[in-house]
Scaffold this active site. Structure first.
Site, PDB file in Angstrom:
ATOM      1  CB  CYS A  84      31.139  39.224  38.621  1.00  0.00           C
ATOM      2  SG  CYS A  84      31.941  38.216  38.700  1.00  0.00           S
ATOM      3  N   GLY A  85      32.109  41.276  35.794  1.00  0.00           N
ATOM      4  CA  GLY A  85      32.983  41.532  35.408  1.00  0.00           C
ATOM      5  C   GLY A  85      34.209  42.609  35.745  1.00  0.00           C
ATOM      6  CD1 TRP A 109      35.791  43.633  42.925  1.00  0.00           C
ATOM      7  CD2 TRP A 109      36.224  41.269  42.132  1.00  0.00           C
ATOM      8  NE1 TRP A 109      35.922  42.731  43.975  1.00  0.00           N
ATOM      9  CE2 TRP A 109      36.411  41.285  43.497  1.00  0.00           C
ATOM     10  CE3 TRP A 109      36.845  40.507  41.454  1.00  0.00           C
ATOM     11  CZ2 TRP A 109      38.406  40.849  43.990  1.00  0.00           C
ATOM     12  CZ3 TRP A 109      37.555  39.470  42.042  1.00  0.00           C
ATOM     13  CH2 TRP A 109      38.181  39.643  43.114  1.00  0.00           C
ATOM     14  CG  HIS A 110      37.746  39.125  37.520  1.00  0.00           C
ATOM     15  ND1 HIS A 110      35.911  39.267  38.136  1.00  0.00           N
ATOM     16  CD2 HIS A 110      38.525  38.358  37.929  1.00  0.00           C
ATOM     17  CE1 HIS A 110      36.221  38.298  38.945  1.00  0.00           C
ATOM     18  NE2 HIS A 110      37.322  37.390  38.710  1.00  0.00           N
ATOM     19  N   GLY A 111      38.645  43.398  35.943  1.00  0.00           N
ATOM     20  CA  GLY A 111      39.740  45.056  35.953  1.00  0.00           C
ATOM     21  C   GLY A 111      39.006  46.103  35.420  1.00  0.00           C
TER      22      GLY A 111
END
Lengths: 542, 472
Positions: free
Chosen positions: B320-321, B323-325
């Protein structure tokens, strides 16, 4: 049940009204743009708005079309100015918040310019590094020595920022200075380490505050009153050298209606934030004749454009003034004390004009906020920096790049907004826009030494060339550059800050036009000349 | 193109709306697809081909999966291949440089030659359209939806411009029916307008106003920071990111409704959560449910014992982290969230529930301050230094004052932001709205009209670019 039905009908009616309003707001700017309604464009932006985009002729032009349409639409949609004005009124008059990052709202109606590092300087949070101060002083000392070698006196006249005189008009948070500002540092250093005469006007202006308003509340500039205080201080200084100079003191003041300041214009509130203006009236008129001199005319005396003003005092000394906009307030009467006065808008130091004219006084007037940025390297004729770099460059045999003819252009990778045409004695670089650039190959091989670029180029205008490059272990680009004067230029630029890695971006100019490149060479020198070694490296830009 | 730009609001949107409304029902999807492609190509130009390629491959994959019906192994292999292909595309464009840079650190330490990977352009929205594509093939594989024979519908599902660059991430099985037929009613359109205005107001009036001090404060050199300034910065940022993101989601829901779609809600007042588990049920709901449905549950969820659950949680939040960048600060942000969810599962949540409610809120807000700092800071070191400021441990030599950044407009936006981050307005509307008459509904419509007008002039003022000296 009935109540619920009524409510849903009410909700429906209100929903429809809102939809109609929504659609109206969506289409109004487009209709305004097509019909010309609400298309008034303010001149307050002081820039040329984007032109209409040209339709793409092939797929390759789509990207440029998109960018051009984006810019055009952002500048031209209908009712834009109305929106901007409404926003500004709401923010400034309603919320007491500036609608522009360039303007700070002070107390009691004072506006302050925040550009050029002003805010940090106000807080005393800016320190000029010692090497930079030393280099700065060296350049001024070179100017002083040069002017004296031509028989004149050199004076640096610093116009304080409005905030330096009216600190009580600043918002409370900006009133506490945590240390000396850039002006303090420079004045102290110059007085301690050089023979440069500095006219620091802060004390004179502070003492004259009771006589009337010395700076406009809504403008960056001083008023006629402030300018006259500066005039008196300047004349007192010059009379110390030539006591026969006659200063004007028989003056009066007259009301001149309303003044719309540049800071109020930045907020687009010039009609709401205007202020009364008081003009200086000379009781005994000064008889002056004025003419504009340009480099292209036979009276050519230096580079670029000059204003020559002659008075009836034919035996009085002569004055050469390099200045910015603050001097314009003194221009109507300052020349009265001199036989001839030449005004030249900065920033370049015109040693050629001083050599030709041999004025008695050279006054270099500069606003406090431009102190650092306006004093660039001296012209080659008087610059020891360039001489030292030229000698080091000539002594080096470690050539890394030499672009001196069309064949060598193969080393140059084209970037944007520039193309090349073969020409006698070099190549013509045709800049198609304001941001032309190419890429020079990476400097290969051993890392010892510092690369120095020699640029020999003929330019038709005053502009600036620059280099962007990366150094090892830094993620940002470093940028360094030099001014180009009209005519032939030979300049040496060291690429400092660390070991240069990757391609080097070269921007030959900042203005479209044709520039003849005679030579572009890079050589490694073992080390920078001693007095340049302490200078801080170029500032990272990205 | 962003929703809060003049070119979108005053040119693209009115043209698309009128074209769509005037088009016969059978061609509406085609018009919307064309508009979506123009919307994307406006920003990404030739990289639109990447998205089109992804659509084509996933469309064909859907047909293959349908053809393999009944052949379990073949379907599984086909699914693995197409999901792998989608992830490879995402890795190539989003993570190649990040991976190469980290690998080079190891190679350098080992004295081996370094990889030379040129900078890779990141096509905007690639994370969103890749997840949409994965959702499509997985839903077809699971039998939750039929594969589309009409490529226009697949393309429209992936590219639908209201959600293309900032979500919400729509699951295919939620939208499949609407792609075939959806109602176009005045009420729905009016609802869409209301949601769009609310979103635009959130984005332009609150998020953009708070972005200025947040950006300035996070960009300050350490010597200019002070604890008060740091707190102002993080509070502004926490509200900015919420109103920016939820504002975009509201605009997406609103635009979707104008075109007849029912797009899922993405936020539900996350800052009133009393635990991090609850926070993730309210924050970026479409992403958290996507990870739950397509990763966490397939990994076994919480059914495999405490150890397995912890592993699954950490994996999900690591990704998830990421995915954000493509940055370690984002990964750390994800892992920190995973950590707090893990300790809540291991008993902390039960103890929290016994504490006064105000302490539960304080706990969540402090965790968010901690995690948003890592999310926003440029580097790990900068984040740690900033946290030191928040704790009062560090202080700069030339600290700036709070008043320098907190203009009356910022205070107003902060106040509005705090009130609007709570469900107060929703509750009032729920309580009064049904029985209220003209006065109430008139006031609501007038308020929305005022918000729209204010947001419009604020956005328009962003195009005003004056110079104090004339520029030719």
């Amino acid at each position: 049940m009935e109540s619920s039905t009524t409510t849903s009908r009410t909700e429906w009616v209100m929903g429809i009204l809102l939809v109609l309003f929504f659609l109206f707001v969506l289409v109004a700017p487009g209709i305004g743009s097509l019909t010309g309604w609400g298309q008034a464009v303010s001149s307050a932006e002081q820039r040329v708005l984007a032109p209409p985009p040209r339709l793409p002729r092939h797929l390759g032009e789509l990207r440029a079309f998109r960018t051009a349409l984006d810019r055009y639409w952002a500048d031209h949609f209908g009712f834009r100015e109305w929106c901007v004005q409404a926003y500004s009124r709401l923010m400034v008059l309603g919320l007491r918040t500036s609608s522009s990052v360039q303007v700070m709202l002070g107390r009691d109606g004072w506006l302050f310019y925040t550009g050029d590092g002003n805010v940090e300087d106000l807080r005393g949070a800016t320190r000029i590094p010692a090497p930079e101060l030393a280099a700065y002083a060296l350049r001024l000392e070179e100017r002083r020595a040069f002017v004296e070698s031509q028989g004149g006196r050199y004076l640096l006249m610093i116009v304080p920022e409005k905030a330096s005189v009216y600190a009580d008009g600043l918002p409370y948070w900006a009133q506490t200075r945590r240390g000396p500002g850039r002006l303090d540092q420079i004045v102290d250093y110059l007085r301690a380490h050089t023979r440069v005469d500095v006219l620091d006007l802060r004390a004179s202006l502070a003492a004259a505050r009771e006589t009337g308003r010395l700076y406009f509340q809504t403008d960056t500039h001083w008023t006629d009153r402030g300018a006259f205080v500066a005039y008196q201080a300047l004349m007192a200084c010059l009379r110390g050298w030539r006591p026969e100079l006659q200063a004007i003191d028989d003056i009066g003041w007259r009301d001149a209606g309303w003044y719309e300041g540049d800071l109020a214009r930045l907020l687009l509130l010039q009609h709401r934030l205007r202020e009364p203006q008081e003009l200086l009236a000379l009781r005994q008129p000064v008889v002056l004749t004025s003419q504009e001199l340009m480099a292209s005319r036979p009276e050519m005396i230096g580079r670029g454009r000059f204003q020559l003003i002659e008075s009836t005092h034919t035996n009085a000394p002569t004055l050469f003034v390099m200045h910015d906009s603050y001097m314009n307030f003194l221009a109507p009467y300052l020349p009265g004390a001199f036989s001839r006065t030449w005004f030249k808008w900065q920033p370049a130091f015109d040693e050629q004009a001083i050599r030709n004219l041999k004025p008695d006084f050279v006054v270099h007037e500069v606003a406090e906020r431009f102190l650092m940025s306006s004093l660039r390297e001296n012209p080659p004729g008087i610059s020891t920096e360039q001489e030292a770099l030229r000698a080091a460059f000539a002594a080096s045999t470690d050539v890394r790049l030499a672009v001196t003819n069309a064949a060598a252009m193969a080393w140059v990778r084209r970037g944007a907004q520039v193309h090349f045409v073969e020409a006698p004695e070099g190549m013509d670089w045709v800049a198609e826009g304001p941001d032309p650039y190419v890429f020079l190959p990476a400097i290969a091989g051993a890392s010892a030494g510092i690369p120095v670029v020699r640029v020999a180029m003929t330019s038709g205008v005053h502009t600036e060339c620059s280099f962007l490059y990366m150094v090892e272990k830094q993620c940002a680009f470093l940028c360094t550059g030099r001014y180009l004067s009209e005519g032939f230029n030979e300049i040496y630029i060291p690429l400092t800050g660390g070991r240069v890695v990757g391609e080097i971006r070269f921007d030959p100019a900042e203005t479209s036009g044709t520039y003849r490149l005679h030579a572009l060479e890079i050589r490694m020198i073992p080390a920078l000349p001693e007095f340049l070694a302490g200078m801080s490296p170029p500032v990272p830009v990205l | 193109m962003v929703f809060s730009s003049p070119i979108f609001l005053f040119l693209f949107l009115p043209l698309v709306l009128f074209a769509y409304l005037l088009t016969p029902r059978a061609l509406k999807n085609t018009v919307l697809l064309g508009a979506s492609l123009v919307f994307y190509a406006w920003g990404e130009g030739p990289y639109t081909v990447v998205m089109l390629g992804s659509i084509l491959v996933n469309y064909l994959a859907g047909l293959v999966l349908m053809r393999f019906e009944g052949r379990v192994d073949a379907r599984r292999r086909a699914l693995a291949a197409i999901v792998g292909l989608n992830l490879a595309l995402l890795i190539a464009f989003k993570y190649a440089n990040f991976l190469a840079n980290n690998l080079n650190i190891l190679l350098q330490a080992a004295g081996l030659p370094l990889l030379n990977v040129p900078p890779v352009h990141l096509p905007i929205g690639i994370s969103f359209f890749t997840f949409h594509a994965i959702s499509y093939v997985v839903d077809v594989y699971r039998g939750e939806a039929r594969a589309q024979r009409n490529p226009i519908n697949v393309a429209l599902y992936v590219t639908l411009f209201p959600q293309l660059i900032a979500g919400p991430i729509l699951r295919y099985h939620d939208l499949a029916g609407q792609l075939g037929a959806r109602p176009h009613t005045t009420e729905r359109f009016a609802y869409g307008v209301r949601r769009f205005i609310a979103g635009l107001g959130k984005k332009v009036l609150i998020a953009n106003t708070l972005a200025l001090p947040a950006d300035q404060i996070f960009a300050l050199a350490p010597e200019h920071l002070a604890p008060g300034v740091a707190w102002l910065g993080i509070v502004c940022y926490a509200l900015q990111i919420y109103f920016d993101f939820s504002g975009y989601s509201d605009m997406a829901v609103g635009l979707g409704a104008m075109f007849g779609f029912r797009i899922m809600e993405n936020f539900e007042h996350p800052y009133v959560a009393t635990s991090m588990r609850e926070f993730w049920r309210r924050w970026h709901i479409s992403l958290s449910t996507w990870f739950r449905d397509y990763l966490y549950i397939p990994l076994g969820g919480s059914r495999g014992g405490a150890g397995r659950t912890v592993f699954n949680l950490v994996t999900v939040f690591f990704l998830c982290g990421l995915w954000h960048g493509a940055s370690w600060t984002f990964i750390l942000w994800g892992l920190l969230h995973g950590f707090f969810l893990m300790i809540e599962r291991l008993g902390v949540e039960d103890r929290l529930r016994r504490a006064p409610r105000v302490l539960q809120h304080v706990y969540v807000l402090l965790v968010l301050v901690l995690t948003w700092t890592f999310f926003r800071a440029e580097s790990f070191g900068a984040a740690v230094h900033f946290l030191g400021m928040l704790c009062g441990v560090n202080s700069g030599a030339l600290p700036q004052s709070v008043a320098m950044h907190a203009t009356p407009a910022v205070w107003l936006a902060l106040g509005l932001g705090i009130v609007c981050a709570t469900p107060l307005g929703v509750r009032v509307h729920a309580a009064v709205g049904r029985t209220a008459g003209y006065l109430y509904h008139g006031a609501v419509a007038l308020g929305l009209a005022a918000i729209f007008l204010l947001a419009t002039i604020s956005m328009a003022s962003g195009t005003y670019n004056p110079f104090i000296y004339f520029r030719f």
